[in-house]
Design a protein around this motif. Structure first.
Motif, short mmCIF file in Angstrom:
data_model
loop_
_atom_site.label_atom_id
_atom_site.label_comp_id
_atom_site.label_asym_id
_atom_site.label_seq_id
_atom_site.Cartn_x
_atom_site.Cartn_y
_atom_site.Cartn_z
N ASP A 1 0.84 -1.04 0.04
CA ASP A 1 0.10 -0.06 -0.13
C ASP A 1 1.11 1.36 -0.11
N TYR A 2 1.72 1.43 1.02
CA TYR A 2 2.48 2.56 0.97
C TYR A 2 3.64 2.60 -0.08
N CYS A 3 3.98 1.67 -0.75
CA CYS A 3 4.76 1.69 -2.10
C CYS A 3 3.80 2.65 -3.08
N ILE A 4 2.62 2.20 -3.28
CA ILE A 4 1.71 2.85 -3.93
C ILE A 4 1.58 4.27 -3.53
N VAL A 5 1.49 4.65 -2.44
CA VAL A 5 0.95 5.78 -1.69
C VAL A 5 2.21 6.77 -1.97
N LEU A 6 3.52 6.32 -1.66
CA LEU A 6 4.58 7.11 -1.65
C LEU A 6 4.98 7.46 -2.92
N THR A 7 4.66 6.64 -4.28
CA THR A 7 5.03 6.92 -5.32
C THR A 7 3.95 7.86 -6.14
N LEU A 8 2.77 7.74 -5.68
CA LEU A 8 1.69 8.57 -6.38
C LEU A 8 1.52 9.82 -5.56
N SER A 9 2.09 9.92 -4.33
CA SER A 9 2.00 11.34 -3.62
C SER A 9 2.84 12.21 -4.49
N GLN A 10 3.68 12.09 -5.37
CA GLN A 10 4.44 13.00 -5.97
C GLN A 10 3.82 13.70 -7.11
N VAL A 11 2.81 13.11 -7.51
CA VAL A 11 1.92 13.68 -8.46
C VAL A 11 1.02 14.86 -8.06
N GLU A 12 1.15 15.87 -8.62
CA GLU A 12 0.57 17.27 -8.20
C GLU A 12 -0.95 16.95 -8.02
N GLY A 13 -1.72 17.26 -6.93
CA GLY A 13 -3.03 17.19 -6.70
C GLY A 13 -3.22 15.88 -5.87
N VAL A 14 -2.37 14.98 -5.58
CA VAL A 14 -2.84 13.83 -5.12
C VAL A 14 -2.47 13.90 -3.54
N GLU A 15 -3.71 14.11 -2.63
CA GLU A 15 -3.61 13.90 -1.27
C GLU A 15 -3.91 12.75 -0.43
N GLU A 16 -4.56 11.92 -0.87
CA GLU A 16 -4.94 10.78 -0.61
C GLU A 16 -5.14 9.82 -1.77
N VAL A 17 -5.06 8.32 -1.31
CA VAL A 17 -4.92 7.23 -2.32
C VAL A 17 -6.10 6.19 -1.83
N GLU A 18 -6.94 5.79 -2.70
CA GLU A 18 -7.79 4.48 -2.15
C GLU A 18 -7.49 3.38 -3.03
N ILE A 19 -7.13 2.34 -2.60
CA ILE A 19 -6.60 1.10 -3.41
C ILE A 19 -7.54 0.10 -2.94
N SER A 20 -8.00 -0.75 -4.20
CA SER A 20 -8.98 -1.66 -4.25
C SER A 20 -8.39 -2.86 -5.19
N ALA A 21 -8.98 -4.03 -4.89
CA ALA A 21 -8.72 -5.15 -5.57
C ALA A 21 -9.93 -5.77 -6.45
N GLU A 22 -10.02 -5.57 -7.77
CA GLU A 22 -11.11 -5.71 -8.54
C GLU A 22 -12.22 -4.99 -8.00
N GLY A 23 -12.14 -3.77 -7.41
CA GLY A 23 -13.10 -3.30 -7.00
C GLY A 23 -13.77 -3.39 -5.35
N HIS A 24 -13.00 -4.28 -4.82
CA HIS A 24 -13.31 -4.62 -3.58
C HIS A 24 -12.18 -3.96 -2.59
N HIS A 25 -12.56 -3.51 -1.52
CA HIS A 25 -11.89 -2.82 -0.34
C HIS A 25 -11.39 -4.03 0.39
N VAL A 26 -9.97 -3.97 1.05
CA VAL A 26 -9.67 -4.88 1.98
C VAL A 26 -10.31 -4.56 3.20
N ASP A 27 -11.11 -5.58 3.62
CA ASP A 27 -11.88 -5.38 4.85
C ASP A 27 -11.40 -5.08 6.25
N TYR A 28 -10.01 -5.59 6.54
CA TYR A 28 -9.27 -5.80 7.52
C TYR A 28 -8.27 -4.27 7.55
N ARG A 29 -8.36 -3.30 6.64
CA ARG A 29 -7.55 -2.23 6.71
C ARG A 29 -8.49 -1.33 7.88
N SER A 30 -7.69 -0.53 8.58
CA SER A 30 -8.42 0.31 9.58
C SER A 30 -9.02 1.54 9.00
#
Length: 169
Positions: A121-150
């Protein structure tokens, strides 16, 4: 994952990331950084950082950065935190929440759990946070969120990349 399990996972994340020593400052003027897991299988690894970066001088769009990230590192000492075969399904801005980038990956991403999921998750977030305008990232797998993320919205400020107690950073 229960509340206690989440707390343990968070503590593990902090312990793993604590040695990453100010890597964001290494970003060159020529491009962005791609963030990967450090290859802890190396004989000289010891108790070093959990994440490391390599320079990227290709395209700067979220899709281009994610494609390069999912292709894996080219720099020695880094490894991909993603399961084999993970692909980008969709990457788009959330029209209702400015600054939120929605990332939908293939089903293999849903197989990650615990610290492996947090590192990916944080490899994705750290990489994408360099793009102008990205403040938060929401990651899903096939449209489903991971239930056990806080929580589902992840931001770069949550990643501890230095050891404040050791005066690094």
């Amino acid at each position: 994952m229960n509340r206690g399990g989440r707390a343990v996972a968070l503590v593990l994340l902090l312990l793993l990331l604590v040695s990453c020593g100010g890597r964001q400052e290494e970003q060159s003027q020529e491009g962005s950084l791609l963030w990967f897991a450090v290859d802890d299988r190396q004989p000289d690894y010891g108790h070093g950082p959990a994440l490391g970066s390599q320079p990227w001088s290709g395209g700067e769009s979220p899709e281009e950065l994610l494609t390069a990230l999912l292709a894996g590192p080219t720099q020695e000492g880094l490894r991909s935190p993603f399961p084999r075969g993970v692909t980008l399904r969709q990457c788009q801005w959330d029209e209702e929440r400015p600054g939120v980038l929605l990332v939908n990956l293939s089903e293999q991403y849903g197989a990650l759990a615990d610290v492996s999921l947090t590192l990916a998750d944080y490899c994705i977030v750290l990489t994408l946070s360099q793009v102008e305008g990205v403040e938060e990232v929401e990651i899903s797998a096939e449209g489903h969120h991971v239930d056990y993320r806080s929580h589902q919205l992840l931001c770069v400020q949550e990643a501890v990349l230095w050891d404040e107690l050791a005066g690094e950073g």
